[in-house]
Design a protein around this motif. Structure first.
Motif, PDB file in Angstrom:
ATOM      1  N   GLY A   7      12.005  -5.665  41.837  1.00 54.06           N
ATOM      2  CA  GLY A   7      12.578  -4.489  42.488  1.00 54.06           C
ATOM      3  C   GLY A   7      11.497  -3.509  42.896  1.00 54.06           C
ATOM      4  N   THR A   8      11.985  -2.427  43.519  1.00 56.89           N
ATOM      5  CA  THR A   8      11.038  -1.416  43.999  1.00 56.89           C
ATOM      6  C   THR A   8      10.801  -0.353  42.936  1.00 56.89           C
ATOM      7  N   LEU A   9       9.536  -0.041  42.737  1.00 53.76           N
ATOM      8  CA  LEU A   9       9.162   1.086  41.879  1.00 53.76           C
ATOM      9  C   LEU A   9       8.133   1.897  42.652  1.00 53.76           C
ATOM     10  N   ASN A  10       8.131   3.189  42.412  1.00 54.80           N
ATOM     11  CA  ASN A  10       7.061   3.987  43.018  1.00 54.80           C
ATOM     12  C   ASN A  10       5.848   3.927  42.110  1.00 54.80           C
ATOM     13  N   TRP A  19       2.814   9.214  45.131  1.00 49.60           N
ATOM     14  CA  TRP A  19       3.653   8.076  44.739  1.00 49.60           C
ATOM     15  C   TRP A  19       3.972   7.232  45.968  1.00 49.60           C
ATOM     16  N   GLN A  20       3.792   5.940  45.856  1.00 48.19           N
ATOM     17  CA  GLN A  20       4.077   5.037  46.978  1.00 48.19           C
ATOM     18  C   GLN A  20       4.999   3.917  46.505  1.00 48.19           C
ATOM     19  N   MET A  73      -7.025   1.831  30.890  1.00 52.15           N
ATOM     20  CA  MET A  73      -6.527   2.097  32.239  1.00 52.15           C
ATOM     21  C   MET A  73      -5.022   2.416  32.167  1.00 52.15           C
ATOM     22  N   HIS A  74      -4.554   3.027  33.237  1.00 55.06           N
ATOM     23  CA  HIS A  74      -3.136   3.386  33.290  1.00 55.06           C
ATOM     24  C   HIS A  74      -2.503   2.810  34.542  1.00 55.06           C
ATOM     25  N   MET A  75      -1.211   2.576  34.480  1.00 52.42           N
ATOM     26  CA  MET A  75      -0.455   2.357  35.714  1.00 52.42           C
ATOM     27  C   MET A  75       0.784   3.243  35.581  1.00 52.42           C
ATOM     28  N   TYR A  76       0.924   4.193  36.506  1.00 53.96           N
ATOM     29  CA  TYR A  76       2.047   5.117  36.439  1.00 53.96           C
ATOM     30  C   TYR A  76       3.124   4.655  37.410  1.00 53.96           C
ATOM     31  N   LEU A  77       4.333   4.520  36.901  1.00 57.48           N
ATOM     32  CA  LEU A  77       5.426   4.014  37.723  1.00 57.48           C
ATOM     33  C   LEU A  77       6.602   4.972  37.668  1.00 57.48           C
ATOM     34  N   LYS A  78       7.371   4.959  38.754  1.00 60.88           N
ATOM     35  CA  LYS A  78       8.557   5.816  38.789  1.00 60.88           C
ATOM     36  C   LYS A  78       9.706   5.007  39.362  1.00 60.88           C
ATOM     37  N   ALA A  79      10.802   4.934  38.620  1.00 55.81           N
ATOM     38  CA  ALA A  79      11.977   4.229  39.122  1.00 55.81           C
ATOM     39  C   ALA A  79      12.799   5.190  39.982  1.00 55.81           C
ATOM     40  N   SER A  80      13.791   4.620  40.678  1.00 55.90           N
ATOM     41  CA  SER A  80      14.566   5.475  41.571  1.00 55.90           C
ATOM     42  C   SER A  80      15.574   6.332  40.804  1.00 55.90           C
ATOM     43  N   LYS A  82      17.233   7.228  36.487  1.00 52.45           N
ATOM     44  CA  LYS A  82      17.083   7.086  35.033  1.00 52.45           C
ATOM     45  C   LYS A  82      17.571   5.695  34.601  1.00 52.45           C
ATOM     46  N   ILE A  83      18.704   5.267  35.223  1.00 54.27           N
ATOM     47  CA  ILE A  83      19.288   3.969  34.857  1.00 54.27           C
ATOM     48  C   ILE A  83      18.349   2.830  35.251  1.00 54.27           C
ATOM     49  N   GLU A  84      17.781   2.997  36.437  1.00 55.47           N
ATOM     50  CA  GLU A  84      16.837   1.980  36.930  1.00 55.47           C
ATOM     51  C   GLU A  84      15.636   1.912  35.982  1.00 55.47           C
ATOM     52  N   ARG A  85      15.160   3.066  35.523  1.00 56.43           N
ATOM     53  CA  ARG A  85      14.033   3.057  34.582  1.00 56.43           C
ATOM     54  C   ARG A  85      14.423   2.307  33.310  1.00 56.43           C
ATOM     55  N   GLN A  86      15.647   2.539  32.855  1.00 57.78           N
ATOM     56  CA  GLN A  86      16.113   1.893  31.625  1.00 57.78           C
ATOM     57  C   GLN A  86      16.046   0.379  31.752  1.00 57.78           C
ATOM     58  N   LYS A  87      16.451  -0.101  32.977  1.00 53.39           N
ATOM     59  CA  LYS A  87      16.440  -1.547  33.226  1.00 53.39           C
ATOM     60  C   LYS A  87      15.028  -2.109  33.044  1.00 53.39           C
ATOM     61  N   TRP A  88      14.064  -1.396  33.607  1.00 57.21           N
ATOM     62  CA  TRP A  88      12.676  -1.858  33.512  1.00 57.21           C
ATOM     63  C   TRP A  88      12.157  -1.755  32.087  1.00 57.21           C
ATOM     64  N   LEU A  89      12.555  -0.677  31.399  1.00 53.99           N
ATOM     65  CA  LEU A  89      12.083  -0.506  30.018  1.00 53.99           C
ATOM     66  C   LEU A  89      12.580  -1.651  29.140  1.00 53.99           C
ATOM     67  N   VAL A  90      13.853  -2.010  29.354  1.00 49.52           N
ATOM     68  CA  VAL A  90      14.429  -3.104  28.563  1.00 49.52           C
ATOM     69  C   VAL A  90      13.677  -4.400  28.874  1.00 49.52           C
TER      70      VAL A  90
END
Ligand SMILES: CCCCCCCCCCCCC/C=C/[C@@H](O)[C@H](CO[C@@H]1O[C@H](CO)[C@@H](O)[C@H](O)[C@H]1O)NC(=O)CCCCCCCCCCCCCCCCC
Length: 515
Positions: A7-10, A19-20, A73-80, A82-90
């Motif tokens: 999926g898409t993440l920023n 953010w891209q 190193m870091h990689m900073y990501l942003k989901a579209s 809160k729910i979408e973030r939860q999906k990725w966290l799981v």
């Protein structure tokens, strides 16, 4: 079968592009990203093995996930959402779990414990940060909203769970490996699932911001909480307390040595002094499974000292001792301010030249005044008070004016450092908060424009921490952040006193024409 998600993440790119959106695929334990879903065939732009990352759900932004890769190193990501973030966290969590199971089947017991010890250490550090934020919120309850407090509490609670889970696993593994006498049996994962009053450990940060682990001699349990750099601590040769009733630090189960660190043993008395630090983590003992002899010696403490820009400052704000009625000694204050100047050269000698010139000009003006009569002008309040009484505070180049601008500059630095110490990794954002609180209202549109340009030249977070003395490791970064927190607290105390002074004489009202 391994977890799969796409999926898409920023993704955070840099301060110019921000953010891209990128197309991400999590497959086989590896997270790869592509310019878009159409570009998958062209190969990934980058990838990271999830098991080598710490996955941090950002505590302020409920769409953001920070992947902290073990090499710093870091990689900073942003989901579209809160729910979408939860999906990725799981998905990330499951992937880590799968990798752990795989490791388990191929690794020896000791190796698994080692790897969980590292997790334990990382979440311990995160706990320290969250607790520092929580303490700040509580201390400054008036200026923090309930929402902010809730966010910080949530983050703390999540990290506590992670910490306890890692600890529980270590306990299970060590228990299944060795037979322990009944009375010092390690806590089982079930016991740990609910924080137990028998958990007996406190971790503090010393005055330099370095972690200090203390063990309480009158509440020992076998589950040692190790602070380890990369290798875990050696198991005690005999399953009884290596610490109880002993002053011999060689038996301490801390495995902390690294060339750049200094290990110090202290008594609890000197730790009380260390408790001036702004960051303390207490996993407070309330009772003990093993009663201790009443005449136990003082607890032993192991400290790791990291050098940082702050610990190496020749003069420290925290060491300024105020006179009666909170008088700020002029000489000490100016010395501390002067010590900060070389940092602007380190940031960028050209971009920060006007800032450095302005600050050092004001220091000089006040220093000249002080030298005229060190007794009369012993405190900053003495200088301002005298100028007000003699009606010279409004003349060109007065010390009152110089101190006013110096106070604003120092406040900028303090708020900026506070923001970063409290988890803001976007230095541009930290600078904006600092600017709004300290200087913006006193600047016209032209200087505001200069600020907007200057803010684009801020370094990356990791580079900034390196400038402040970190070697880039998570532990050293953490030590820098702790020192930042302490620095901010000690400077804030002084700027608050100065603000009150200027309010008293009504000397700090922003000119209306700026609006
Ligand atoms: C990494 C963050 C980068 C942010 C960059 C912020 C840059 C601020 C831009 C402002 C440029 C200001 C240049 C000077 C402006 C002056 O016009 C103004 C007024 O000067 C005063 O005028 C009086 C007469 O009217 C005169 O009497 C008085 O003497 C004179 O001072 N001055 C100011 O506005 C003060 C500017 C202070 C700016 C402080 C910025 C500090 C940036 C620190 C960034 C890094 C922090 C990390 C530090 C860590 C180590 C301790």
């Amino acid at each position: 079968m391994s977890t799969y998600l796409e999926g898409t993440l920023n993704k955070w790119t840099n301060y110019y592009s921000g953010w891209q959106p990128r197309w991400f695929i999590l497959d086989g334990g590896v997270l790869s990203y592509y310019l878009s879903s159409m570009d998958v065939q062209q190969g990934s732009k980058g990838s990271v093995k999830i098991s080598s990352c710490d996955i941090i759900a950002h505590h302020k932004d409920n769409r953001r996930i920070d992947l902290v890769i073990k090499n710093g190193m870091h990689m900073y990501l942003k989901a579209s959402s809160k729910i979408e973030r939860q999906k990725w966290l799981v998905a990330f969590g499951s992937t880590k779990q799968e990798d752990l199971s795989l490791e388990r089947s191929s690794l020896k017991h000791g190796d698994i414990i080692k790897s969980r010890m590292v997790d334990l250490h990382v979440s311990c550090q995160t706990l320290v940060t969250h607790i520092a934020s929580l303490k700040t919120c509580l201390r400054e309850a008036n200026s923090f909203s309930d929402k902010k407090l809730d966010e910080v509490s949530d983050a703390l609670s999540t990290t506590c769970d992670e910490f306890l889970n890692a600890l529980a696993e270590c306990m299970d593994l060590s228990y299944s490996e060795e037979q322990w006498p009944e009375h010092i049996k390690p806590l089982s994962s079930k016991q740990l699932a609910t924080p137990s009053p028998t958990l007996s450990r406190s971790v503090k940060f010393g005055r330099t911001g370095s972690p200090v682990v203390h063990t309480s001699s009158n509440s020992f349990s076998a589950d040692e909480l190790y602070l380890s750099s990369s290798t875990p601590p050696p198991r005690p040769p005999h399953p009884v307390s290596p610490l109880r009733n002993t002053q011999d630090t060689s038996s301490l189960p801390f495995h902390l040595q690294k060339p750049q660190k200094q290990i110090v043993a202290q008594s609890s008395a000197s730790l009380r002094d260390a408790s001036r630090s702004s960051s303390e983590l207490f996993l407070t003992p309330t009772s003990s499974p093993v009663p201790s002899p009443p005449s136990s010696p003082l607890p032993e403490v192991a400290t790791i000292d990291y050098d940082t820009f702050f610990s190496k400052l020749p003069h420290k704000f925290v060491d300024i001792s105020l006179d009666e009625d909170e008088g700020i000694p002029t000489d000490s204050f100016l010395q501390c301010c002067s010590d900060l100047l070389p940092f602007f050269d380190a940031l960028s000698p050209t971009a920060f030249a006007p800032v450095k010139a302005d600050i050092s000009g004001n220091i000089e003006k006040i220093r000249r005044k002080y030298n005229e009569n060190p007794t009369l002008y012993h405190t900053l309040q003495g200088i301002v008070g005298h100028e007000v009484n003699t009606q010279t505070h409004t003349v060109k180049n007065s010390s009152t004016d110089a101190l006013l601008w110096l106070k604003r500059a120092i406040e900028f630095v303090q708020v900026f450092i506070f923001e970063v110490a409290n988890g803001e990794e976007n230095l541009g954002a930290a600078a904006s908060v600092a600017y709004t609180k300290s200087l913006k209202q006193h600047h016209n549109w032209l200087v505001r424009g200069i600020f907007n340009l200057a803010v684009k030249a801020v370094p990356y977070y990791a580079d900034f921490l390196k400038l402040l003395g970190s070697d880039g490791t998570a532990e050293h970064n953490q030590a820098v952040l702790k020192d930042m927190s302490m620095f901010s607290k000690s400077v804030e105390k002084l700027t608050t006193i100065l603000k009150q002074l200027y309010e008293l004489y009504e000397l700090d009202t922003p000119p209306k024409e700026l609006y």
